[in-house]
Design a protein around this motif. Structure first.
Motif, mmCIF file in Angstrom:
data_model
loop_
_atom_site.group_PDB
_atom_site.id
_atom_site.type_symbol
_atom_site.label_atom_id
_atom_site.label_comp_id
_atom_site.label_asym_id
_atom_site.label_seq_id
_atom_site.Cartn_x
_atom_site.Cartn_y
_atom_site.Cartn_z
ATOM 1 N N GLY A 14 0.787 -1.229 0.000
ATOM 2 C CA GLY A 14 0.000 0.000 0.000
ATOM 3 C C GLY A 14 0.818 1.277 0.000
ATOM 4 O O GLY A 14 0.255 2.369 0.149
ATOM 5 N N ASP A 15 2.152 1.192 -0.164
ATOM 6 C CA ASP A 15 2.978 2.388 -0.137
ATOM 7 C C ASP A 15 2.679 3.309 -1.314
ATOM 8 O O ASP A 15 2.704 4.528 -1.184
ATOM 9 C CB ASP A 15 4.459 2.005 -0.144
ATOM 10 C CG ASP A 15 4.877 1.339 1.158
ATOM 11 O OD1 ASP A 15 4.077 1.405 2.111
ATOM 12 O OD2 ASP A 15 5.965 0.764 1.224
ATOM 13 N N GLY A 16 2.425 2.720 -2.500
ATOM 14 C CA GLY A 16 2.109 3.539 -3.665
ATOM 15 C C GLY A 16 0.823 4.318 -3.478
ATOM 16 O O GLY A 16 0.731 5.494 -3.838
ATOM 17 N N LYS A 17 -0.176 3.665 -2.901
ATOM 18 C CA LYS A 17 -1.453 4.335 -2.632
ATOM 19 C C LYS A 17 -1.261 5.457 -1.622
ATOM 20 O O LYS A 17 -1.810 6.564 -1.780
ATOM 21 C CB LYS A 17 -2.469 3.320 -2.116
ATOM 22 C CG LYS A 17 -3.835 3.916 -1.821
ATOM 23 C CD LYS A 17 -4.795 2.850 -1.297
ATOM 24 C CE LYS A 17 -6.160 3.449 -0.968
ATOM 25 N NZ LYS A 17 -7.085 2.427 -0.438
ATOM 26 N N ALA A 18 -0.474 5.205 -0.587
ATOM 27 C CA ALA A 18 -0.214 6.231 0.421
ATOM 28 C C ALA A 18 0.509 7.429 -0.178
ATOM 29 O O ALA A 18 0.234 8.583 0.178
ATOM 30 C CB ALA A 18 0.606 5.641 1.567
ATOM 31 N N ARG A 34 0.337 8.501 -3.349
ATOM 32 C CA ARG A 34 -0.615 9.265 -4.170
ATOM 33 C C ARG A 34 -1.552 10.092 -3.287
ATOM 34 O O ARG A 34 -1.873 11.240 -3.619
ATOM 35 C CB ARG A 34 -1.407 8.311 -5.059
ATOM 36 C CG ARG A 34 -0.589 7.690 -6.177
ATOM 37 C CD ARG A 34 -1.475 6.973 -7.188
ATOM 38 N NE ARG A 34 -2.126 5.817 -6.604
ATOM 39 C CZ ARG A 34 -1.625 4.588 -6.608
ATOM 40 N NH1 ARG A 34 -0.452 4.375 -7.165
ATOM 41 N NH2 ARG A 34 -2.287 3.571 -6.078
ATOM 42 N N GLU A 35 -1.995 9.499 -2.180
ATOM 43 C CA GLU A 35 -2.879 10.240 -1.275
ATOM 44 C C GLU A 35 -2.159 11.434 -0.656
ATOM 45 O O GLU A 35 -2.746 12.509 -0.503
ATOM 46 C CB GLU A 35 -3.394 9.300 -0.184
ATOM 47 C CG GLU A 35 -4.357 8.234 -0.703
ATOM 48 C CD GLU A 35 -4.776 7.273 0.394
ATOM 49 O OE1 GLU A 35 -4.178 7.346 1.502
ATOM 50 O OE2 GLU A 35 -5.687 6.452 0.158
ATOM 51 N N TYR A 36 -0.877 11.256 -0.316
ATOM 52 C CA TYR A 36 -0.107 12.352 0.271
ATOM 53 C C TYR A 36 0.077 13.488 -0.737
ATOM 54 O O TYR A 36 -0.117 14.666 -0.412
ATOM 55 C CB TYR A 36 1.258 11.838 0.727
ATOM 56 C CG TYR A 36 2.176 12.938 1.206
ATOM 57 C CD1 TYR A 36 2.010 13.513 2.467
ATOM 58 C CD2 TYR A 36 3.212 13.406 0.394
ATOM 59 C CE1 TYR A 36 2.845 14.523 2.908
ATOM 60 C CE2 TYR A 36 4.053 14.412 0.819
ATOM 61 C CZ TYR A 36 3.865 14.973 2.075
ATOM 62 O OH TYR A 36 4.692 15.979 2.500
ATOM 63 N N PHE A 37 0.432 13.142 -1.970
ATOM 64 C CA PHE A 37 0.597 14.164 -3.001
ATOM 65 C C PHE A 37 -0.716 14.890 -3.281
ATOM 66 O O PHE A 37 -0.743 16.097 -3.517
ATOM 67 C CB PHE A 37 1.127 13.534 -4.290
ATOM 68 C CG PHE A 37 2.598 13.227 -4.257
ATOM 69 C CD1 PHE A 37 3.429 13.853 -3.344
ATOM 70 C CD2 PHE A 37 3.155 12.313 -5.137
ATOM 71 C CE1 PHE A 37 4.791 13.576 -3.308
ATOM 72 C CE2 PHE A 37 4.508 12.027 -5.119
ATOM 73 C CZ PHE A 37 5.329 12.656 -4.201
ATOM 74 N N TYR A 91 3.081 17.200 -9.164
ATOM 75 C CA TYR A 91 3.619 15.836 -9.095
ATOM 76 C C TYR A 91 3.137 15.028 -10.290
ATOM 77 O O TYR A 91 2.079 15.299 -10.882
ATOM 78 C CB TYR A 91 3.211 15.148 -7.790
ATOM 79 C CG TYR A 91 1.760 14.698 -7.721
ATOM 80 C CD1 TYR A 91 1.388 13.409 -8.107
ATOM 81 C CD2 TYR A 91 0.759 15.555 -7.278
ATOM 82 C CE1 TYR A 91 0.072 12.989 -8.037
ATOM 83 C CE2 TYR A 91 -0.555 15.149 -7.201
ATOM 84 C CZ TYR A 91 -0.893 13.869 -7.582
ATOM 85 O OH TYR A 91 -2.198 13.461 -7.522
ATOM 86 N N GLU A 92 3.927 14.049 -10.652
ATOM 87 C CA GLU A 92 3.574 13.087 -11.695
ATOM 88 C C GLU A 92 4.056 11.716 -11.267
ATOM 89 O O GLU A 92 5.134 11.584 -10.675
ATOM 90 C CB GLU A 92 4.191 13.474 -13.047
ATOM 91 C CG GLU A 92 3.421 14.560 -13.769
ATOM 92 C CD GLU A 92 3.781 14.644 -15.247
ATOM 93 O OE1 GLU A 92 4.446 13.702 -15.744
ATOM 94 O OE2 GLU A 92 3.415 15.620 -15.897
ATOM 95 N N ILE A 93 3.263 10.695 -11.573
ATOM 96 C CA ILE A 93 3.584 9.323 -11.206
ATOM 97 C C ILE A 93 3.498 8.444 -12.449
ATOM 98 O O ILE A 93 2.503 8.472 -13.172
ATOM 99 C CB ILE A 93 2.632 8.791 -10.113
ATOM 100 C CG1 ILE A 93 2.763 9.630 -8.840
ATOM 101 C CG2 ILE A 93 2.922 7.329 -9.805
ATOM 102 C CD1 ILE A 93 1.815 9.218 -7.724
ATOM 103 N N ASN A 140 8.114 5.360 -11.565
ATOM 104 C CA ASN A 140 8.903 6.575 -11.383
ATOM 105 C C ASN A 140 8.012 7.662 -10.785
ATOM 106 O O ASN A 140 6.801 7.694 -11.042
ATOM 107 C CB ASN A 140 9.493 7.061 -12.710
ATOM 108 C CG ASN A 140 10.351 6.008 -13.389
ATOM 109 O OD1 ASN A 140 11.269 5.470 -12.783
ATOM 110 N ND2 ASN A 140 10.048 5.704 -14.644
ATOM 111 N N VAL A 141 8.621 8.553 -10.021
ATOM 112 C CA VAL A 141 7.874 9.618 -9.347
ATOM 113 C C VAL A 141 8.633 10.933 -9.492
ATOM 114 O O VAL A 141 9.868 10.962 -9.430
ATOM 115 C CB VAL A 141 7.681 9.307 -7.841
ATOM 116 C CG1 VAL A 141 6.834 10.381 -7.186
ATOM 117 C CG2 VAL A 141 7.065 7.939 -7.647
#
Length: 394
Positions: free
Chosen positions: A211-215, A217-220, A232-234, A244-245
């Motif tokens: 769930g780190d990727g979801k976290a 995106r939510e933070y950004f 930001y771009e993911i 990549n981020v």
């Protein structure tokens, strides 16, 4: 009556080098399983259900005959879908490495091997073999063919086992030994220990696990709600894992408008659990202080990743390219800069250059003298203005 053999999905209980085929006759509405065979024959007119089936079939054929295969060429139709593929022997081509074989871990030489197959999709939706050349201009090695890079592969069952072992803290060599024992010997595995290491490293670099990727995106998203100038771009892969981020706050974007003439870009930071290079864009303000102009996390240090990051950064900075950019001596980075910043002056980082002095000259007897002369030349040489003033005084 001629029959078309269409490879089907491999069953879990079958070995990796065994594929099931089905006989699809014109009178029948659906394919019928006719045999389970280990050898793979090829002929012109043979049809397959998809391009992946063709590739899998030719790989099995290559392993049986004793050569490696590769995708030589592909063409897309007007709808953007691939309509043509050419698969060839890995010895196809005429490239010869400039390095002697004794200096290379895996010496290779391409000798224009003509072996290949050409396939295309027809109106009925099936892929047909149009051309088949089985003439090789080199020796074949059936006993070693499974170890050729193009023939090695890891099944889903093995990948899942490796992931479970890695999460439990089991080392690579122990995981590999258990797989060897389960398969009954090294000769029964279609991969080597290095393939396992590469797979685990790639998995670790994927933000999205636990769930780190979801976290992220939510933070950004929260940061952008607090300040609309936060950017930001993911970049996601086919499995929707973060690859990549890039991100930059409002202060970084504002600072670039005033101090964006020359920037420094570096990827020497590896301080996160994913082993993903942290890549900051750095500038210098009017007081000689370093300022942050954006940050990135990369899954790989290749041209594709650098190009994506540079284009994201350029979009963030309203399309304004820097006049100069300072980096280390990375060929992939250099190519990406030429693609994204064609008008910028690309220079190498002085620290990286000076770091190589011991590596290049330490074996010389006059190393200390050479080192002093190099430092004097770099750090104490006159600027263009000082040179003119010196000439006027003389």
């Amino acid at each position: 009556m001629e029959q078309d053999f269409v490879p089907r999905v491999e069953l879990p209980h079958l070995q990796d080098n065994t594929t099931q085929y089905c006989d699809q006759s014109a009178q029948e509405g659906s394919p019928t399983l006719v045999s389970q065979i280990d050898d793979t024959d090829i002929w012109v007119g043979m049809s397959f259900k998809s391009a992946e089936c063709v590739k899998a079939h030719y790989r099995q054929y290559a392993m049986k005959k004793g050569f490696g295969m590769k995708v030589r060429n592909s063409k897309k139709g007007t709808d953007g879908q691939i309509k043509y593929n050419m698969f060839a022997c890995v010895w196809e081509g005429n490239y010869v490495s400039s390095l002697p074989n004794d200096l290379k871990t895996n010496p290779t030489r391409k000798i224009q091997c003509p072996a290949k197959i050409c396939t295309s999709v027809h109106k009925d939706g099936l892929w047909y073999i149009n051309t088949f050349n089985d003439d090789h201009c080199h020796d074949l090695s059936p006993g070693k063919s499974r170890m050729f890079e193009g023939n090695r592969r890891i099944s889903m069952h093995v990948k899942r086992t490796i992931q479970i072992n890695d999460d439990a803290g089991v080392r690579f060599n122990k995981s590999f030994r258990s797989l060897v024992q389960e398969a009954g010997g090294h000769e029964n595995l279609p991969f080597v220990e290095r393939d396992i290491r590469n797979f685990v490293r790639q998995e670790r670099k994927r933000l999205g696990k636990d769930g780190d990727g979801k976290a992220l995106r939510e933070y950004f998203s929260r940061m952008q709600q607090l300040n609309s100038n936060f950017f930001y771009e993911i970049d996601l892969d086919d499995d929707f894992h973060v690859r990549n981020v890039f991100w930059a706050d409002a202060r970084s974007r504002a600072s670039y408008e005033y101090f964006g003439d020359v920037i420094s870009f570096d990827t020497t930071y590896l301080t996160n659990k994913y082993d993903m290079p942290f890549a900051p864009f750095v500038g210098v303000n009017h007081q000689g202080q370093s300022i942050l102009l954006g940050c990135g996390l990369l899954s790989a240090e290749d041209t594709e990743s650098f190009t994506w990051l540079f284009r994201s950064w350029l979009s963030c900075m309203y399309g304004k390219s820097p006049q100069g950019i300072v980096t280390d001596q990375c060929k992939a980075m250099k190519k990406a800069i030429q693609l994204v910043f064609p008008d910028a002056r690309h220079r190498w980082c002085l620290w990286h250059i000076m770091k190589k002095i011991p590596e290049k000259f330490k074996s010389f007897l006059e190393y200390k003298s050479i080192k002093c002369d190099m430092k004097e030349c770099v750090y104490e040489s006159l600027t263009e203005r000082d040179s003119k003033m010196h000439g006027m005084l003389l």
